[in-house]
Motif scaffolding. Structure first.
Motif, mmCIF file in Angstrom:
data_model
loop_
_atom_site.group_PDB
_atom_site.id
_atom_site.type_symbol
_atom_site.label_atom_id
_atom_site.label_comp_id
_atom_site.label_asym_id
_atom_site.label_seq_id
_atom_site.Cartn_x
_atom_site.Cartn_y
_atom_site.Cartn_z
ATOM 1 N N ARG A 102 0.846 -1.202 0.000
ATOM 2 C CA ARG A 102 0.000 0.000 0.000
ATOM 3 C C ARG A 102 0.880 1.251 0.000
ATOM 4 N NH1 ARG A 102 -2.059 -0.720 6.240
ATOM 5 N NH2 ARG A 102 -0.042 -0.256 7.171
ATOM 6 N N HIS A 103 0.222 2.380 -0.171
ATOM 7 C CA HIS A 103 0.881 3.694 -0.149
ATOM 8 C C HIS A 103 2.042 3.797 -1.137
ATOM 9 C CE1 HIS A 103 -1.616 3.974 3.252
ATOM 10 N NE2 HIS A 103 -0.779 3.568 4.177
ATOM 11 N N GLY A 104 1.829 3.385 -2.368
ATOM 12 C CA GLY A 104 2.885 3.497 -3.374
ATOM 13 C C GLY A 104 2.651 4.683 -4.301
ATOM 14 N N TRP A 105 3.456 4.751 -5.334
ATOM 15 C CA TRP A 105 3.268 5.804 -6.333
ATOM 16 C C TRP A 105 3.902 5.400 -7.649
ATOM 17 C CZ3 TRP A 105 7.977 7.350 -8.117
ATOM 18 C CH2 TRP A 105 9.058 7.202 -7.246
ATOM 19 N N ILE A 106 3.511 6.146 -8.675
ATOM 20 C CA ILE A 106 4.012 5.880 -10.017
ATOM 21 C C ILE A 106 4.174 7.250 -10.677
ATOM 22 C CG2 ILE A 106 1.723 5.711 -11.018
ATOM 23 C CD1 ILE A 106 2.409 3.408 -12.575
ATOM 24 N N GLU A 107 5.259 7.438 -11.432
ATOM 25 C CA GLU A 107 5.422 8.728 -12.120
ATOM 26 C C GLU A 107 5.039 8.558 -13.581
ATOM 27 O OE1 GLU A 107 9.045 11.183 -11.364
ATOM 28 O OE2 GLU A 107 8.997 11.417 -13.550
ATOM 29 N N LEU A 108 4.174 9.448 -14.064
ATOM 30 C CA LEU A 108 3.725 9.342 -15.448
ATOM 31 C C LEU A 108 4.852 9.743 -16.390
ATOM 32 C CD1 LEU A 108 0.085 10.740 -15.222
ATOM 33 C CD2 LEU A 108 0.908 8.398 -14.974
ATOM 34 N N PRO A 109 5.001 9.038 -17.516
ATOM 35 C CA PRO A 109 6.163 9.243 -18.377
ATOM 36 C C PRO A 109 6.183 10.584 -19.116
ATOM 37 C CG PRO A 109 4.673 7.617 -19.335
ATOM 38 C CD PRO A 109 4.164 7.919 -17.964
ATOM 39 N N TYR A 110 5.035 11.102 -19.504
ATOM 40 C CA TYR A 110 5.033 12.349 -20.284
ATOM 41 C C TYR A 110 4.864 13.567 -19.395
ATOM 42 C CZ TYR A 110 4.315 9.092 -24.127
ATOM 43 O OH TYR A 110 4.450 8.060 -24.997
ATOM 44 N N SER A 111 3.795 13.522 -18.572
ATOM 45 C CA SER A 111 3.499 14.709 -17.750
ATOM 46 C C SER A 111 4.353 14.750 -16.490
ATOM 47 C CB SER A 111 2.026 14.706 -17.375
ATOM 48 O OG SER A 111 1.717 13.506 -16.694
ATOM 49 N N HIS A 112 5.051 13.634 -16.201
ATOM 50 C CA HIS A 112 5.883 13.517 -15.002
ATOM 51 C C HIS A 112 5.119 13.757 -13.717
ATOM 52 C CE1 HIS A 112 9.394 12.885 -17.422
ATOM 53 N NE2 HIS A 112 9.066 13.942 -18.142
ATOM 54 N N ARG A 114 3.087 12.641 -10.437
ATOM 55 C CA ARG A 114 3.157 11.476 -9.568
ATOM 56 C C ARG A 114 1.746 11.075 -9.134
ATOM 57 N NH1 ARG A 114 7.282 10.438 -4.535
ATOM 58 N NH2 ARG A 114 8.871 10.493 -6.172
ATOM 59 N N ILE A 115 1.417 9.806 -9.374
ATOM 60 C CA ILE A 115 0.089 9.297 -9.035
ATOM 61 C C ILE A 115 0.214 8.328 -7.860
ATOM 62 C CG2 ILE A 115 -1.882 7.925 -9.874
ATOM 63 C CD1 ILE A 115 -1.536 10.638 -11.312
ATOM 64 N N GLY A 116 -0.614 8.515 -6.855
ATOM 65 C CA GLY A 116 -0.547 7.649 -5.671
ATOM 66 C C GLY A 116 -1.179 6.288 -5.933
ATOM 67 N N ILE A 117 -0.576 5.250 -5.353
ATOM 68 C CA ILE A 117 -1.166 3.911 -5.400
ATOM 69 C C ILE A 117 -1.712 3.630 -4.004
ATOM 70 C CG2 ILE A 117 -0.714 1.433 -5.746
ATOM 71 C CD1 ILE A 117 -0.308 3.008 -8.306
ATOM 72 N N THR A 118 -3.011 3.436 -3.908
ATOM 73 C CA THR A 118 -3.624 3.197 -2.607
ATOM 74 C C THR A 118 -3.227 1.833 -2.075
ATOM 75 O OG1 THR A 118 -5.500 4.410 -3.503
ATOM 76 C CG2 THR A 118 -5.820 3.315 -1.376
ATOM 77 N N ARG A 119 -3.396 0.821 -2.933
ATOM 78 C CA ARG A 119 -3.129 -0.541 -2.481
ATOM 79 C C ARG A 119 -2.955 -1.471 -3.669
ATOM 80 N NH1 ARG A 119 -7.291 -2.843 0.951
ATOM 81 N NH2 ARG A 119 -7.295 -4.795 -0.190
ATOM 82 N N ILE A 120 -2.342 -2.594 -3.388
ATOM 83 C CA ILE A 120 -2.261 -3.653 -4.387
ATOM 84 C C ILE A 120 -2.494 -4.962 -3.652
ATOM 85 C CG2 ILE A 120 0.256 -3.389 -4.213
ATOM 86 C CD1 ILE A 120 0.441 -4.785 -6.870
ATOM 87 N N HIS A 121 -3.437 -5.734 -4.150
ATOM 88 C CA HIS A 121 -3.716 -7.004 -3.474
ATOM 89 C C HIS A 121 -3.935 -8.149 -4.448
ATOM 90 C CE1 HIS A 121 -8.159 -5.821 -3.656
ATOM 91 N NE2 HIS A 121 -8.128 -7.005 -4.210
ATOM 92 N N LEU A 122 -3.884 -9.350 -3.882
ATOM 93 C CA LEU A 122 -4.036 -10.595 -4.648
ATOM 94 C C LEU A 122 -5.464 -11.096 -4.528
ATOM 95 C CD1 LEU A 122 -1.222 -13.176 -3.764
ATOM 96 C CD2 LEU A 122 -2.025 -12.627 -6.052
ATOM 97 N N GLU A 123 -6.003 -11.641 -5.598
ATOM 98 C CA GLU A 123 -7.308 -12.277 -5.514
ATOM 99 C C GLU A 123 -7.496 -13.255 -6.664
ATOM 100 O OE1 GLU A 123 -9.839 -8.825 -5.533
ATOM 101 O OE2 GLU A 123 -10.049 -8.858 -7.706
ATOM 102 N N GLU A 124 -8.582 -14.021 -6.608
ATOM 103 C CA GLU A 124 -8.822 -15.017 -7.657
ATOM 104 C C GLU A 124 -9.850 -14.487 -8.644
ATOM 105 O OE1 GLU A 124 -10.655 -18.590 -6.161
ATOM 106 O OE2 GLU A 124 -11.880 -17.504 -4.738
ATOM 107 N N ASP A 125 -9.701 -14.902 -9.907
ATOM 108 C CA ASP A 125 -10.649 -14.517 -10.948
ATOM 109 C C ASP A 125 -11.872 -15.428 -10.872
ATOM 110 O OD1 ASP A 125 -11.630 -13.101 -13.086
ATOM 111 O OD2 ASP A 125 -9.878 -13.421 -14.368
ATOM 112 N N ALA A 126 -12.965 -15.000 -11.492
ATOM 113 C CA ALA A 126 -14.178 -15.811 -11.565
ATOM 114 C C ALA A 126 -14.206 -16.540 -12.904
ATOM 115 C CB ALA A 126 -15.392 -14.918 -11.412
#
Lengths: 477, 485
Positions: A102-112, A114-126
């Protein structure tokens, strides 16, 4: 007064593990006979139990690291309970309060930006429902079929902060995200095939005022569709507010053929998923040792690769285009091994090559032209064997046949004429055949010169070295 | 003495020495089924012919000089919630009617590899929810000791089968006492292992964090041997414990003077019948004469165990039973307007009353707005109960008390009042909540119905429990408080 837009994205990526998240079935389900890629576990048969695929956890951790997330040493799975025929257990095993990162970020390549990442989690598909009608849509079906081949395929869900202020930013983010998972080798990020899926939350508000009511958008199956859907929805909401209406909190569905969003369900129909900790699985502990071994195994990520490409002499924009689709970057790097001028390689890839690929509807890795052949073609230009113009023709044949450029040049007799006397002869012929043109050039119409060059090139079927042609013409005229 | 009266360890030896054949053993059990089943209804299905075929095969191999496992040829009854490949499995529910399991539960794989013979699938309370085997869609099971009484539940069919000789041993499942309480009511031995010692793979889930498979047997020696067969780490069950299974049956006769025995102080609480209290006091007396130091231990959170259980178990059940929706297997409806109608029709007609009650309770306690007040609170109480045991186990190694507050009650006596039914498990539930091991062994007195003596051990304290109960069983035999069948 102007309006401001607030967008957040929820992205699901299918992970490229060999087996499903909680059983040994293959994740390679596309095109298989329905319900053949299944076992008691992914069918949710009575008595079956899930066992976590460690590789999937590793992949999720890789993504969390790449997205600059805080990695939680302890997390666990929850059950998300709801009834739907594509969900064999009537609950999805997912994560809830404590995700992998959680609490990550990513920098956009053109506009530079910074976009926050709230969370990343694992789950199963249906699984998948099939509605056997002409339209394939549920409202026209008298019955539906269920295919569980996809059930249990591992997904990561990446939730962004509502940091996008325009649809184009959202698209830029999604493309960068895809590039990251591709570079990590954890997902192919194919939106058309559904291995990358995107939902959006959109709201608008008057400048200087508080946030508006958010609408959830679903079913955008390409980057273009995402941008179109967001643009449509932003306009719809602004129009609604301007006309004195109110935006309802709801879920809307993007219809690509109709190019509009359609209300799917309102807030009051929102379900209570009765989340609770999955008692069939143990908590996940991520210790330093595991984390270090994953970190030490991280591949180069897009941001760095872009920088490296720029340092090789490529323009920033060109570098971005080549990195946004990992396979193009890979092709480029391979070709550079055979021809050192990176800029020329990049120009060729981004010019003629992408053009041909688009026409043929192919991906670069499926092309018949291999990187060493492209390198060789550029070598032939450089050493003067063929002109740039002839090279385009050669490339086109290479693209169709996959033959080596040397062989094509030889077979088609395309070797450049550099012999002055041979060219002089042709120049003489052109001059005597075009007395009017010569006349007007001499009277000061300078651009006639290029016409005459063209005539010489035409007479030699493009094989004459254009520099030599110019030189001779200048002297003769 | 008839063969069906003997414990498995004895029959195993007799078969190995050639004194009897597997066919004779199976025939004896089948004839007993023939004789008693119509009244008792222990089974939902008996696999008579197949069992005989398997027995013939075993005899042939043994005759050919092959060395077979000690329990080869022993008829085992399996509760109808444990998956056997190619066989119907119903959980005594209408909703699963017609469903055939395409795979073997891990415990079934294990008993098959021992060449044990599955004689049939036994009746139970629907989805293991109940304490009397009256909540079955396929009719009640009667107590073989007194057919006007219930056999207990939910593994009532398994316990009644072992008690009547309709099986030599049986497998049951225990979520809140479902092995131990019917064992107590029917006068046999029932063992609930430590959570995670036996794989749950292939056990149709009731409450996943509480369920555990265990044996129901005629004596402690058989219980030890069966546990040895079914226990062990299983890669198909993430909650199974990575431990090496001890050879329980070789340790039974070990000295127990080092084992510290505790008596649960609350054994004579309100609602515990006179005969049960007397039974426990008899046991205390036995230990005293054996010069085993008996110490009283208390459980301050005992009174919260039942409400805590009736939040956690239904919550998990509401989720575990959601998959029975008429889409993939079991009963369904051909013509419905939409998917909601399918769900409604199938689940309305497929589930019995008690199952519906628990699904509703479970759905309620997990609902947003109630989760913290009920489910989360219950989890905290569960931790307190676990702490009660941890504290007690600092001073003692096993804790003795009653298995159930009363002996077997009459059929129909408690069906109208669910709470009175729930109270039947008040002494067994804490061991499930704490995930620890426990056994029930029967004490018979003056021709009365047996009293179940509950012996609770630590997590992975199986050896202590088995040693103490083996010794107690010997003493009971000597004092004529042991029945056998």
């Amino acid at each position: 007064m102007g309006y401001e837009t607030v967008i957040g994205l929820e992205v699901h990526c299918q992970l490229l593990t060999d087996s499903k998240l909680f059983c040994g079935c293959s994740t390679d389900y596309i095109g298989k006979e329905p319900n053949t890629n299944v076992c008691p576990v992914c069918l949710g048969l009575p008595g079956s139990l899930p066992v976590l695929n460690k590789k999937a956890l590793e992949f999720a951790l890789k993504a969390a690291i790449a997205l600059n997330c805080e990695i939680l040493p302890y997390s666990h799975f929850y059950r998300k309970n709801y009834f739907y025929p594509d969900l064999p257990k009537a609950y999805q095993i997912t994560q809830y309060d404590i995700p992998v990162g959680r609490h990550g970020w990513i920098e956009l390549p053109y506009s530079h930006k910074r976009i926050g990442i709230t969370r990343i989690h694992l789950e199963e598909d249906a699984g998948k429902l099939v509605h056997p009608t002409k339209t394939g849509r549920i409202e026209h079906a008298t019955y539906s079929l269920v295919d569980y081949n996809r059930a249990g395929v591992p997904l990561i869900e990446i939730v962004s902060e509502p940091d996008f202020s325009s649809p184009s930013e959202a698209r830029e983010y999604l493309m960068e995200l895809r590039s990251i998972v591709q570079h990590l080798g954890i997902s192919d990020g194919n939106m058309e095939l559904g291995s990358m899926r995107c939902d959006a939350n959109v709201s608008v508000h008057r400048e200087g005022e508080g946030l508006g009511v958010k609408v959830e958008l679903k079913n955008m199956n390409s980057f273009k569709a995402l941008e179109r859907a967001l643009n449509y929805e932003v306009e719809r909401q602004i129009k609604l507010i301007k006309s004195g209406g109110r935006v309802e909190q709801e879920t809307r569905h993007w219809s690509e053929p109709e190019k509009k969003t359609i209300s799917l369900r309102g807030k009051e129909e929102a379900q209570d998923y009765r989340y609770f900790p999955e008692p069939d699985l143990l908590p996940i502990y991520v210790d330093e040792e595991i984390l270090e071994s994953i970190k030490s195994d991280m591949p180069e990520l897009p941001a760095n690769r872009r920088k490296r490409f720029v340092s090789m002499g490529i323009g920033e924009k060109e570098a971005s285009i080549m990195v946004i689709e990992k396979s193009i970057g890979d092709y480029f790097e391979e070709a550079v091994k055979y021809f050192g001028d990176a800029k020329s390689i990049a120009n060729w890839i981004l010019g003629d090559f992408l053009g041909e690929l688009n026409r043929a509807g192919l991906e670069i890795q499926d092309s018949r032209v291999k990187p060493h052949q492209l390198g060789r073609l550029l070598t032939l230009i450089k050493d003067g064997t063929i002109s740039g113009k002839i090279a385009k023709k050669v490339f086109s044949i290479m693209f169709d046949t996959g033959d080596d450029p040397d062989e094509i040049v030889k077979r088609e007799g395309l070797v450049q004429i550099v012999d002055r006397s041979e060219i002089e002869k042709v120049v003489e012929e052109v001059l005597s055949a075009n007395p009017d043109a010569v006349e007007s050039y001499r009277k000061g119409k300078a651009n006639i010169f290029n016409f005459l060059v063209g005539q010489v090139m035409k007479a030699t079927k493009g094989k004459a070295n254009p520099n030599v042609v110019r030189d001779i013409l200048q002297k003769k005229i | 003495m008839e063969l069906f009266e003997l414990p498995a360890w004895k029959l195993g030896k007799m078969m190995e020495s050639g004194e009897v054949t597997a066919v004779e053993v199976v025939e004896s059990v089948l004839s007993r089924i023939e004789e008693r089943e119509e009244i008792l209804h222990c089974y939902n299905e008996v696999y008579g012919e197949e069992a005989l075929q398997e027995a013939e095969e075993i005899d042939k191999r043994r005759k050919g000089g092959e060395k077979l496992p000690p329990f080869a040829g022993i008829p085992v009854a399996v509760k109808d919630n444990i998956c056997v490949k190619g066989k119907d499995i119903t959980c005594s529910s209408k909703i699963l009617k017609g469903f055939i399991s395409p795979y073997d539960a891990t415990v079934i794989r294990k008993i098959k590899s021992q060449k044990m013979i599955i004689i049939g699938r036994t009746n139970m309370d629907e989805f293991a929810m109940g304490s009397s085997t009256e909540n079955s869609a396929y009719g009640v099971t009667r107590n073989p000791l007194d057919t006007s009484k219930v056999p207990g539940g939910s593994s009532g069919g398994s316990a009644a089968a072992v008690a009547s000789g309709e099986a030599i041993v049986a497998l049951g499942s225990d979520t809140g006492g479902s092995i131990r309480q019917p064992a107590a009511f029917c006068g046999v031995v029932g063992f609930k292992p430590t959570y995670g010692l036996v794989s749950r793979y292939g056990l149709i889930a009731f409450a996943s964090s509480l369920d555990q498979i265990g044996p129901i047997t005629k004596d402690v020696r058989d219980a030890a041997a069966m546990l040895e067969i079914i226990a062990g780490k299983d890669n198909y069950d993430s909650t199974s414990l990575p431990v090496k299974v001890p050879h329980y049956s070789t340790m039974l006769e070990d000295d127990i003077s080092e084992i510290r025995v505790g008596i649960m102080e609350e054994y004579n609480a309100e609602g515990v019948s006179e005969e049960v209290i007397e039974g426990i006091e008899e046991v205390i007396d036995i230990f005293r004469t054996m010069r085993v130091n008996v110490k009283s231990v208390s459980f301050p959170h005992m009174e919260y165990a039942l409400p805590c259980y009736y939040i956690i178990a239904p919550a998990e059940a509401s989720s575990n039973l959601a998959r029975y929706d008429g889409v993939q297997y079991g009963i369904s409806e051909e013509t419905v307007e939409d998917i909601r109608e399918l769900y409604r029709k199938v689940r309305t007609s497929g589930f019995g009353k008690e199952v519906k009650r628990r699904i509703m309770m479970g759905t309620y306690v997990l609902s947003s707005g109630y989760y913290d007040a009920f489910y989360l609170k219950a989890q905290k109480v569960r931790t307190l109960i676990r702490h009660d045991f941890e504290r007690a186990f600092k001073d003692v190694d096993v804790i003795i008390g009653p298995t159930s507050p009363t002996v077997a009650f009459g059929i129909g006596e408690r069906t109208a009042d669910p709470i009175s039914m729930y109270l039947s498990d008040i002494f067994t539930i804490p061991a499930n909540l704490a995930g620890i091991s426990a056994i029930s062994i029967p004490l018979f007195k003056d021709g009365n119905l047996p009293v179940g003596i509950h012996i609770v051990g630590k997590a992975l304290g199986e050896i202590d429990i088995l040693k103490v109960s083996y010794k107690l069983e010997q003493e009971l035999k000597e004092r004529g408080l042991y029945h056998g069948i």
